[in-house]
Structure formats: structure tokens, C-alpha cells
Write an enzyme that holds these catalytic residues in place. Structure first.
Site, PDB file in Angstrom:
ATOM      1  N   GLY A 109     -15.177  31.004   8.193  1.00  0.00           N
ATOM      2  CA  GLY A 109     -15.174  29.636   8.726  1.00  0.00           C
ATOM      3  C   GLY A 109     -15.604  29.690  10.177  1.00  0.00           C
ATOM      4  N   ARG A 159      -4.974 -12.368  16.789  1.00  0.00           N
ATOM      5  CA  ARG A 159      -3.554 -12.201  16.489  1.00  0.00           C
ATOM      6  C   ARG A 159      -2.688 -12.911  17.540  1.00  0.00           C
ATOM      7  NH1 ARG A 159       0.518 -11.423  12.969  1.00  0.00           N
ATOM      8  NH2 ARG A 159       2.140 -10.032  13.780  1.00  0.00           N
ATOM      9  N   GLN A 210      -2.470   1.395  16.140  1.00  0.00           N
ATOM     10  CA  GLN A 210      -1.274   0.940  16.855  1.00  0.00           C
ATOM     11  C   GLN A 210      -1.416  -0.529  17.281  1.00  0.00           C
ATOM     12  OE1 GLN A 210       1.350   2.848  17.061  1.00  0.00           O
ATOM     13  NE2 GLN A 210       2.618   1.431  18.238  1.00  0.00           N
ATOM     14  N   GLY A 255       1.583  -3.299  12.036  1.00  0.00           N
ATOM     15  CA  GLY A 255       1.776  -3.012  10.603  1.00  0.00           C
ATOM     16  C   GLY A 255       0.507  -3.216   9.789  1.00  0.00           C
ATOM     17  N   GLU A 270     -18.570  21.516  11.616  1.00  0.00           N
ATOM     18  CA  GLU A 270     -19.640  21.983  12.513  1.00  0.00           C
ATOM     19  C   GLU A 270     -19.063  22.622  13.784  1.00  0.00           C
ATOM     20  OE1 GLU A 270     -23.327  19.979  12.601  1.00  0.00           O
ATOM     21  OE2 GLU A 270     -22.881  18.835  10.785  1.00  0.00           O
ATOM     22  N   SER A 291     -12.818  21.908  17.424  1.00  0.00           N
ATOM     23  CA  SER A 291     -12.771  21.656  18.881  1.00  0.00           C
ATOM     24  C   SER A 291     -12.526  22.970  19.633  1.00  0.00           C
ATOM     25  CB  SER A 291     -11.684  20.631  19.203  1.00  0.00           C
ATOM     26  OG  SER A 291     -12.075  19.367  18.711  1.00  0.00           O
TER      27      SER A 291
END
Ligand code: CAA
Length: 379
Positions: free
Chosen positions: A131, A268, A336, A340, A363, A366
Site C-alpha cells: 500500500g 433554517r 454540524q 439533526g 493516491e 495524508s
């Protein structure tokens, strides 16, 4: 560095943005839900020339610059990360190495079909035990007269089972370590080539990710890409470009999540006003937008360096690292801020958060990007 896009780049962005909104966005949730490879989108991308963007016109491509291609991956991923990676793996990981390292005969034979989208491409480097340590390849290629016989297997291959043309890496001389790795162009119709396990994934669920199995697979000697032993460098150089594509995918996911969030917070209502009127929400949006802009600058910078023939390995790693972490940051905030509702499939941000995670992994994780960056800046 100046990122005022040219008229042509702006026109390409508008074209792919309209395509994304009209053709890709309406399918994104269903493709994710059903783990369905979007064949019809790939067909339309082929018809509109988006599968051969950076390939010169003499090989049937559109001959666009790298930044235009990167903008296209960004715009596709803004609505559907699955579609973004299908295009990126095809273009950066299959078309590009053939164009860059192929002989005239190989380019003539393979690029027309790939650039027109008659065939889809893929890149097969990763193995179960190779990997991050990509050099420890176990697949073996043995020259037998006019043919190589390849045995081994690959895992996590994007476009696996959907692609017809694969760049495959295998050991031609085990005694030479990574200098014994070679690259080959392999057609899926070759006897001995088969598809193994199909992965069931957290995100980019419409993208096909499979195992490849090679059993006494004979390919013509002419399908060696570059010279024997060039494979590792071909893989690394290809991934340098691929990482700019994944940076663009991550950037697109982040931008898409911000688009959705701005729409939501304006709509909202809580405490009798749109939640966008609260400073706590505004500050989150400001942070998200700033991260995205920084990721965009790094990504466009890397693409421009590639276009201009300047070194871009470090810049690509920086762009992918930063854009991937931005995608995770922004999509997590987006969920967030949706509260909900964001946790349900009624809104796309939960899908975007799941899709974002892979950009920190494939690819080169990190951690690999940090290795590449550190290797370049600490001399
Ligand atoms: N360009 C050209 N040459 C390069 C290079 C580059 N970017 N990177 C390394 N090389 C060369 C080095 O110069 C060196 O050559 P010499 O011996 O002649 O000096 C040789 O390659 C070995 O280099 P390293 O010692 O740095 O190699 P390493 O074994 O330590 O590996 C690594 C370094 C960065 C960890 C590398 O193995 C790596 O990038 N690993 C991650 C692999 C990866 O990204 N895999 C993803 C596969 S694709 C995928 O995700 C699925 C998909 O379908 C989308």
C-alpha cells in the site's frame, strides 16, 4: 502567481458546472444509495469530450491545459465525488502515463479510445501487502519470447471492472528491488485477467473499487510502458499528477458542502430568524470559506506548475494534503450546521462527509503526502 482564469478556462468551468448541475447532481444520491456506477454519466462525459481533456488533439483528446481539467474535476466533485474520481483515475492515472511514457505506437493504439471515452482507464499499483510501501510489489512479469506472463493480484483499483485499459505494475527482476518494477498496459479482455472482490465502501459508493487477479496472463512484449525497471518512477510521477486530481476532488467536495450549508443556514429559522443571522454560524462559514480558498490556491498552483513544466511533486502533495483535510473539516462542519437534518440522507452533506474521507487515504495517505513534502523541504 495570478489565478485570473482565462476566458477559455472560465468557459470550461461554466460548461462543466452546467453539466454537473443538470446531469450529475440529480443522480448523486441514488448512485450513492445503490452503490451504482453511473454508466450514463460516463457516456455523456465521453460524448462531451471530458474524458480526454488534457490529451492532445492528435490523439483524439481536447488538448486543454491542466488547470481546465482540474477545474472540471472540482466542479464534478462539487455535486458528486464518485463522478469526480472516475474522471480523475481515468485521466491522470491511465491516459497521462501512456501519453508521457508511451511509444508512438502505444499512444496511437490506446489514447484515441481512452480520450474519446470509448474505453475507460485505471491504474493498478496497490497490492494487499504493498500500500504505502508501493515498492514491495509481489506481482511478477516474466518475459517469454514475444510475451510477458503476469501473475499476481491488485487491490482497491478505482474503475476496476469498468475500465478496459489498465496500467499494471509488476516485478520483472526481484533482485533489483524497486528498480526491478516495470509498468505494462493491460487490456481487460486478456485471458488470465479477472476481477475479484468488489469493495463495499463508506463513501464514493458509485465508484467501482475492485481486486484484479492475473493468472498466467500473457500480454505482448510491446505493452511494456517505458523500459524494464522504470515502473516505480512511472508510478511515482503518475501519482504526482493524480494527487492534483484528488486535491481537486477534495476541493470540489468541500465547496459543495459549503454551497449546501449556506443555502440551509439562510433558510433554517430558529428563535424567529434564519440561523445565518447568528455570529456563531457566520464565523463557522467564514472559516470554511477561507480553508476552501486556501485549498483552491494550492491546487491551482500545483496544476499550473505541471502545465508550465516546473517541478510539482511537492506542490501536488501539499495541495492534496491540505485539500483533503479541508474536505474533512468543511464537511464535518456542514453536517454540524445542518443539525439533526444533516445526519440524515434527506440532505447531501452526510454523503459529502463520507466521500471526503477517502481523499485523505487514496493516491497516498495524508501521512505519505507529509513524507513527500518533508523529503523535499528537509534536504
Ligand atoms: N518522481 C520521480 N521519481 C521519484 C518520485 C517522484 N515523485 N518519488 C520517488 N522517486 C524515485 C526516487 O528518486 C528514488 O530513485 P533513486 O533510487 O534513483 O534515487 C526512488 O524513486 C525511490 O524513492 P524513495 O526512496 O523515496 O521510495 P520509497 O520506497 O521510500 O517510497 C513513498 C516513497 C513516498 C512512500 C512512495 O512509496 C509512495 O508514494 N507511496 C504511496 C503510494 C500511493 O500513493 N499509492 C496509491 C496507489 S493508487 C490508488 O490509490 C488507487 C486508485 O486507483 C486511485
Amino acid at each position: 502567481m495570478n489565478f485570473n482564469l482565462t476566458e477559455e478556462q472560465e468557459a470550461i468551468r461554466e460548461l462543466i458546472r452546467n453539466f454537473s448541475l443538470n446531469e450529475v447532481k440529480p443522480l448523486a444520491a441514488e448512485v450513492d444509495k445503490n452503490h451504482r456506477f453511473p454508466e450514463e454519466t460516463v457516456q455523456k462525459l465521453a460524448e462531451t469530450g471530458f474524458l480526454g481533456m488534457v490529451i492532445p488533439t492528435e490523439y483524439g483528446g481536447a488538448g486543454t491545459d491542466d488547470l481546465s481539467y482540474i477545474i472540471s474535476v472540482e466542479e464534478l466533485s462539487r455535486v458528486c465525488a464518485t463522478t469526480g474520481v472516475i474522471v480523475s483515475a481515468h485521466t491522470s492515472l491511465c491516459c497521462w502515463p501512456i501519453y508521457k511514457f508511451g511509444t508512438k505506437e502505444q499512444k496511437d493504439k490506446y489514447l484515441h479510445d481512452l480520450a474519446s471515452g470509448r474505453k475507460l482507464g485505471a491504474f493498478a499499483l496497490t497490492e494487499a501487502s504493498a500500500g504505502t510501501d508501493a515498492a514491495s510489489q509481489r506481482s511478477v512479469a516474466v518475459l517469454d519470447g514475444e510475451e510477458y506472463i503476469i501473475n499476481g493480484s491488485k487491490v482497491f483499483i478505482t474503475n476496476g471492472g469498468k475500465a478496459e485499459t489498465y496500467i499494471v505494475f509488476a516485478m520483472t527482476d526481484k533482485t533489483k528491488g524497486l528498480k526491478g518494477i516495470s509498468a505494462f498496459i493491460v487490456e481487460s479482455t486478456t485471458p488470465g485477467f479477472s476481477i475479484g472482490k468488489k469493495e463495499d465502501k463508506l463513501g464514493i459508493r458509485g465508484s467501482s473499487t475492485t481486486e484484479l487477479i492475473f493468472q498466467d496472463m500473457r500480454i505482448p512484449k510491446e505493452n511494456l510502458l517505458g523500459k524494464e525497471g522504470d515502473g516505480f518512477k512511472i508510478a511515482m510521477q503518475t501519482l504526482d499528477g493524480g494527487r492534483i486530481g484528488i486535491a481537486a476532488q477534495a476541493l470540489g467536495i468541500a465547496q459543495g458542502a459549503l454551497d449546501e450549508t449556506i443555502e440551509y443556514v439562510l433558510e433554517r429559522q430558529q428563535f424567529n430568524k434564519p440561523i445565518a443571522s447568528f455570529q456563531a454560524i457566520q464565523f463557522e462559514i467564514a472559516n470554511m470559506a477561507t480553508q476552501i480558498e486556501a485549498a483552491r490556491l494550492l491546487t491551482y498552483q500545483a496544476a499550473t506548475a505541471k502545465q508550465e513544466g516546473r517541478p510539482y511533486s511537492k506542490l501536488a502533495a501539499m495541495a492534496k494534503l491540505f485539500a483533503a483535510e479541508t474536505a474533512m473539516y468543511v464537511t464535518t462542519k456542514a453536517v454540524q450546521l445542518h443539525g439533526g437534518y444533516g445526519y440524515t440522507t434527506d440532505y447531501p452533506v452526510e454523503r459529502m462527509m463520507r466521500d471526503a474521507k477517502i481523499t485523505e487515504i487514496y493516491e497516498g495517505t495524508s501521512e505519505v503526502q507529509r513524507m513527500v513534502i518533508a523529503g523535499s523541504v528537509i534536504k
